[in-house]
Design a protein around this motif. Structure first.
Motif, PDB file in Angstrom:
ATOM      1  N   LYS A  14      -8.473   2.400   6.889  1.00  0.00           N
ATOM      2  CA  LYS A  14      -9.140   1.716   5.783  1.00  0.00           C
ATOM      3  C   LYS A  14      -8.910   0.215   5.849  1.00  0.00           C
ATOM      4  O   LYS A  14      -9.849  -0.583   5.699  1.00  0.00           O
ATOM      5  CB  LYS A  14      -8.641   2.261   4.449  1.00  0.00           C
ATOM      6  CG  LYS A  14      -9.261   1.586   3.218  1.00  0.00           C
ATOM      7  CD  LYS A  14      -8.728   2.193   1.942  1.00  0.00           C
ATOM      8  CE  LYS A  14      -9.392   1.567   0.696  1.00  0.00           C
ATOM      9  NZ  LYS A  14      -9.099   0.113   0.594  1.00  0.00           N
ATOM     10  N   ASP A  74      -5.240   7.352   7.731  1.00  0.00           N
ATOM     11  CA  ASP A  74      -6.252   7.013   6.733  1.00  0.00           C
ATOM     12  C   ASP A  74      -6.005   5.630   6.139  1.00  0.00           C
ATOM     13  O   ASP A  74      -6.950   4.843   5.939  1.00  0.00           O
ATOM     14  CB  ASP A  74      -6.258   8.058   5.614  1.00  0.00           C
ATOM     15  CG  ASP A  74      -6.916   9.367   6.045  1.00  0.00           C
ATOM     16  OD1 ASP A  74      -7.426   9.438   7.178  1.00  0.00           O
ATOM     17  OD2 ASP A  74      -6.913  10.320   5.243  1.00  0.00           O
ATOM     18  N   CYS A  75      -4.746   5.319   5.862  1.00  0.00           N
ATOM     19  CA  CYS A  75      -4.417   4.015   5.280  1.00  0.00           C
ATOM     20  C   CYS A  75      -4.699   2.882   6.258  1.00  0.00           C
ATOM     21  O   CYS A  75      -5.365   1.900   5.914  1.00  0.00           O
ATOM     22  CB  CYS A  75      -2.955   4.003   4.848  1.00  0.00           C
ATOM     23  SG  CYS A  75      -2.444   2.469   4.046  1.00  0.00           S
ATOM     24  N   LYS A 128      -1.138  18.272  -3.391  1.00  0.00           N
ATOM     25  CA  LYS A 128      -0.751  18.057  -4.781  1.00  0.00           C
ATOM     26  C   LYS A 128       0.610  17.374  -4.904  1.00  0.00           C
ATOM     27  O   LYS A 128       0.861  16.613  -5.829  1.00  0.00           O
ATOM     28  CB  LYS A 128      -0.723  19.395  -5.530  1.00  0.00           C
ATOM     29  CG  LYS A 128      -2.094  20.029  -5.719  1.00  0.00           C
ATOM     30  CD  LYS A 128      -1.978  21.334  -6.487  1.00  0.00           C
ATOM     31  CE  LYS A 128      -3.344  21.971  -6.681  1.00  0.00           C
ATOM     32  NZ  LYS A 128      -3.258  23.264  -7.424  1.00  0.00           N
ATOM     33  N   ARG A 172       1.595   7.340  -0.364  1.00  0.00           N
ATOM     34  CA  ARG A 172       1.331   8.581  -1.096  1.00  0.00           C
ATOM     35  C   ARG A 172      -0.074   8.607  -1.704  1.00  0.00           C
ATOM     36  O   ARG A 172      -0.600   9.669  -2.033  1.00  0.00           O
ATOM     37  CB  ARG A 172       2.383   8.785  -2.183  1.00  0.00           C
ATOM     38  CG  ARG A 172       3.801   8.932  -1.628  1.00  0.00           C
ATOM     39  CD  ARG A 172       4.795   9.401  -2.671  1.00  0.00           C
ATOM     40  NE  ARG A 172       6.151   9.309  -2.169  1.00  0.00           N
ATOM     41  CZ  ARG A 172       6.717  10.207  -1.365  1.00  0.00           C
ATOM     42  NH1 ARG A 172       6.024  11.258  -0.965  1.00  0.00           N
ATOM     43  NH2 ARG A 172       7.968  10.048  -0.954  1.00  0.00           N
ATOM     44  N   ASP A 173      -0.703   7.460  -1.838  1.00  0.00           N
ATOM     45  CA  ASP A 173      -2.074   7.405  -2.348  1.00  0.00           C
ATOM     46  C   ASP A 173      -3.079   7.944  -1.335  1.00  0.00           C
ATOM     47  O   ASP A 173      -4.247   8.149  -1.684  1.00  0.00           O
ATOM     48  CB  ASP A 173      -2.448   5.964  -2.708  1.00  0.00           C
ATOM     49  CG  ASP A 173      -1.643   5.425  -3.887  1.00  0.00           C
ATOM     50  OD1 ASP A 173      -1.116   6.243  -4.662  1.00  0.00           O
ATOM     51  OD2 ASP A 173      -1.533   4.188  -4.006  1.00  0.00           O
ATOM     52  N   TYR A 174      -2.630   8.176  -0.116  1.00  0.00           N
ATOM     53  CA  TYR A 174      -3.530   8.639   0.944  1.00  0.00           C
ATOM     54  C   TYR A 174      -3.255  10.084   1.356  1.00  0.00           C
ATOM     55  O   TYR A 174      -3.800  10.568   2.343  1.00  0.00           O
ATOM     56  CB  TYR A 174      -3.413   7.712   2.169  1.00  0.00           C
ATOM     57  CG  TYR A 174      -3.911   6.323   1.887  1.00  0.00           C
ATOM     58  CD1 TYR A 174      -5.212   5.943   2.178  1.00  0.00           C
ATOM     59  CD2 TYR A 174      -3.071   5.369   1.293  1.00  0.00           C
ATOM     60  CE1 TYR A 174      -5.678   4.668   1.903  1.00  0.00           C
ATOM     61  CE2 TYR A 174      -3.526   4.094   1.008  1.00  0.00           C
ATOM     62  CZ  TYR A 174      -4.822   3.759   1.312  1.00  0.00           C
ATOM     63  OH  TYR A 174      -5.294   2.488   1.038  1.00  0.00           O
ATOM     64  N   THR A 175      -2.415  10.755   0.603  1.00  0.00           N
ATOM     65  CA  THR A 175      -2.105  12.151   0.924  1.00  0.00           C
ATOM     66  C   THR A 175      -3.214  13.073   0.420  1.00  0.00           C
ATOM     67  O   THR A 175      -4.029  12.698  -0.429  1.00  0.00           O
ATOM     68  CB  THR A 175      -0.769  12.573   0.283  1.00  0.00           C
ATOM     69  OG1 THR A 175      -0.833  12.329  -1.131  1.00  0.00           O
ATOM     70  CG2 THR A 175       0.388  11.769   0.868  1.00  0.00           C
ATOM     71  N   PRO A 225      -1.956  10.728   6.472  1.00  0.00           N
ATOM     72  CA  PRO A 225      -1.938   9.651   5.471  1.00  0.00           C
ATOM     73  C   PRO A 225      -1.854   8.265   6.101  1.00  0.00           C
ATOM     74  O   PRO A 225      -2.511   7.323   5.632  1.00  0.00           O
ATOM     75  CB  PRO A 225      -0.688   9.959   4.634  1.00  0.00           C
ATOM     76  CG  PRO A 225      -0.375  11.388   4.902  1.00  0.00           C
ATOM     77  CD  PRO A 225      -0.810  11.641   6.297  1.00  0.00           C
ATOM     78  N   ARG A 232       1.804  15.162  -2.979  1.00  0.00           N
ATOM     79  CA  ARG A 232       1.719  13.797  -2.445  1.00  0.00           C
ATOM     80  C   ARG A 232       2.818  13.564  -1.395  1.00  0.00           C
ATOM     81  O   ARG A 232       3.340  12.468  -1.253  1.00  0.00           O
ATOM     82  CB  ARG A 232       1.821  12.750  -3.555  1.00  0.00           C
ATOM     83  CG  ARG A 232       0.763  12.861  -4.621  1.00  0.00           C
ATOM     84  CD  ARG A 232       0.933  11.788  -5.673  1.00  0.00           C
ATOM     85  NE  ARG A 232       0.467  10.500  -5.181  1.00  0.00           N
ATOM     86  CZ  ARG A 232       0.938   9.328  -5.617  1.00  0.00           C
ATOM     87  NH1 ARG A 232       1.910   9.300  -6.515  1.00  0.00           N
ATOM     88  NH2 ARG A 232       0.464   8.201  -5.137  1.00  0.00           N
ATOM     89  N   HIS A 285       0.854  -1.180   0.000  1.00  0.00           N
ATOM     90  CA  HIS A 285       0.000   0.000   0.000  1.00  0.00           C
ATOM     91  C   HIS A 285       0.893   1.232   0.000  1.00  0.00           C
ATOM     92  O   HIS A 285       1.655   1.458   0.955  1.00  0.00           O
ATOM     93  CB  HIS A 285      -0.917  -0.003   1.223  1.00  0.00           C
ATOM     94  CG  HIS A 285      -1.730  -1.267   1.346  1.00  0.00           C
ATOM     95  ND1 HIS A 285      -2.953  -1.430   0.736  1.00  0.00           N
ATOM     96  CD2 HIS A 285      -1.450  -2.438   1.991  1.00  0.00           C
ATOM     97  CE1 HIS A 285      -3.414  -2.643   0.999  1.00  0.00           C
ATOM     98  NE2 HIS A 285      -2.529  -3.271   1.764  1.00  0.00           N
ATOM     99  N   ASN A 286       0.797   1.995  -1.098  1.00  0.00           N
ATOM    100  CA  ASN A 286       1.619   3.195  -1.249  1.00  0.00           C
ATOM    101  C   ASN A 286       1.020   4.320  -0.410  1.00  0.00           C
ATOM    102  O   ASN A 286      -0.094   4.779  -0.674  1.00  0.00           O
ATOM    103  CB  ASN A 286       1.689   3.604  -2.718  1.00  0.00           C
ATOM    104  CG  ASN A 286       2.723   4.671  -2.975  1.00  0.00           C
ATOM    105  OD1 ASN A 286       3.096   5.429  -2.070  1.00  0.00           O
ATOM    106  ND2 ASN A 286       3.202   4.762  -4.200  1.00  0.00           N
TER     107      ASN A 286
END
Length: 227
Positions: free
Chosen positions: A73, A69-70, A45, A39-42, A66, A47, A36-37
Motif C-alpha cells: 500500500k 499488504d502494508c 479477528k 495489526r490494521d492489516y491483519t 500483513p 488481529r 503504521h500499525n
C-alpha cells in the motif's frame, strides 16, 4: 524527508519523536514521520501478526500477509529510496551510513518482533537491513528510534549550528577530542591553556592531535580502517 515506520507498537514509538531534536525537525517541516500499525492489516479477528514457524522450533514468526499488504500500500503511494528492516543480522549502523541516508527523500522502516519476519518479506520488499549492534532486543522499535535520531540530526536546518554535526565523533573516523566550558578552573582542574589563548590555528591543531590520541587509546580499530 518522509519516514514511514511499520510497527506493532506505535505507542512505543511516538514519545521520542515528541521531544528534543526530532520534535524540532518535525515542527520545522524538515521531516515527516508516520506510524503504521501492522495489526490494521491483519485478516483475523484476533488481529494477530505472528504464527508458529514451519519445521518447528521455539519462537513465533511475523506473518508475510500483513507486512506485504502494508508495504505494498505504501509503495503504491510513493517511491522509496530504501525499505529498511531493523534486524540483528543486518549491516551495522555507522556514521557514514547515517550521512548517506540522511540525504534521502523517502524511507520506510519495518520493525521486527519475535523471531523475526517471514523470509519472503525480505525477499520481496526489503532493500536494506540494518542493525544497531551485535545484540538482540525484544523488537525493532528501539533500533528504529536510534536509527532515526542518527539521520534526522544530520538534515540541514535541524541543528541550530549545522557545523556541529560535522565535528561529531566518527565523522572523520576519529573520536571527538576533550571539550570544556566555564569555569576555567574547578577544584584544581584547569582547562588546557591553548583553549584560552584565542589562537584558533593552535586550538584547531590541538583538537586534531587530541582527537587522534583519544581514538588511538579507545578505538584503535578506527585508525586501522584508515590504513
Amino acid at each position: 524527508m518522509r519516514i514511514d515506520i511499520i510497527t506493532v507498537l506505535p505507542e512505543l514509538m511516538r514519545s521520542p519523536f515528541e521531544a528534543s531534536i526530532m520534535k524540532r525537525a518535525i515542527q520545522k517541516g524538515l521531516v515527516e514521520v508516520h506510524f503504521h500499525n501492522l495489526r490494521d492489516y491483519t485478516m483475523n479477528k484476533q488481529r494477530s501478526v505472528d504464527d508458529y514457524q514451519f519445521g518447528g522450533g521455539a519462537g513465533m514468526v511475523m506473518m508475510v500477509q500483513p507486512i506485504d499488504d502494508c508495504i505494498s500500500k505504501l509503495k503504491s503511494e510513493r517511491n522509496y529510496d530504501e525499505i529498511i528492516y531493523m534486524t540483528p543480522d543486518g549491516e551495522t549502523l555507522n556514521q557514514k551510513m547515517a550521512n548517506s541516508i540522511s540525504m534521502y527523500e523517502n524511507i520506510m522502516i519495518l520493525c521486527g518482533h519475535y523471531k523475526g519476519v517471514d523470509q519472503r518479506v525480505r525477499d520481496m520488499h526489503i532493500t536494506r537491513e540494518i542493525s544497531i549492534g551485535d545484540y538482540v532486543l525484544s523488537g525493532g522499535e528501539i533500533g528504529a528510534i536510534v536509527f532515526c535520531d542518527a539521520i534526522i540530526r544530520l538534515i540541514p536546518g535541524v541543528l541550530s549550528d549545522e557545523t556541529s554535526a560535522l565535528t561529531d565523533s566518527f565523522q572523520d573516523n576519529l573520536l571527538s577530542p576533550p571539550i570544556y566550558t566555564r569555569p576555567a578552573e574547578y577544584k584544581g582542574l584547569k582547562v588546557p591553556e591553548v583553549l584560552l589563548s584565542g589562537n584558533f590555528g593552535k586550538i584547531e591543531k590541538w583538537r586534531e592531535e587530541m582527537a587522534y590520541e583519544h581514538t588511538k587509546n579507545r578505538r584503535p580499530d578506527l585508525l586501522e580502517n584508515e590504513e
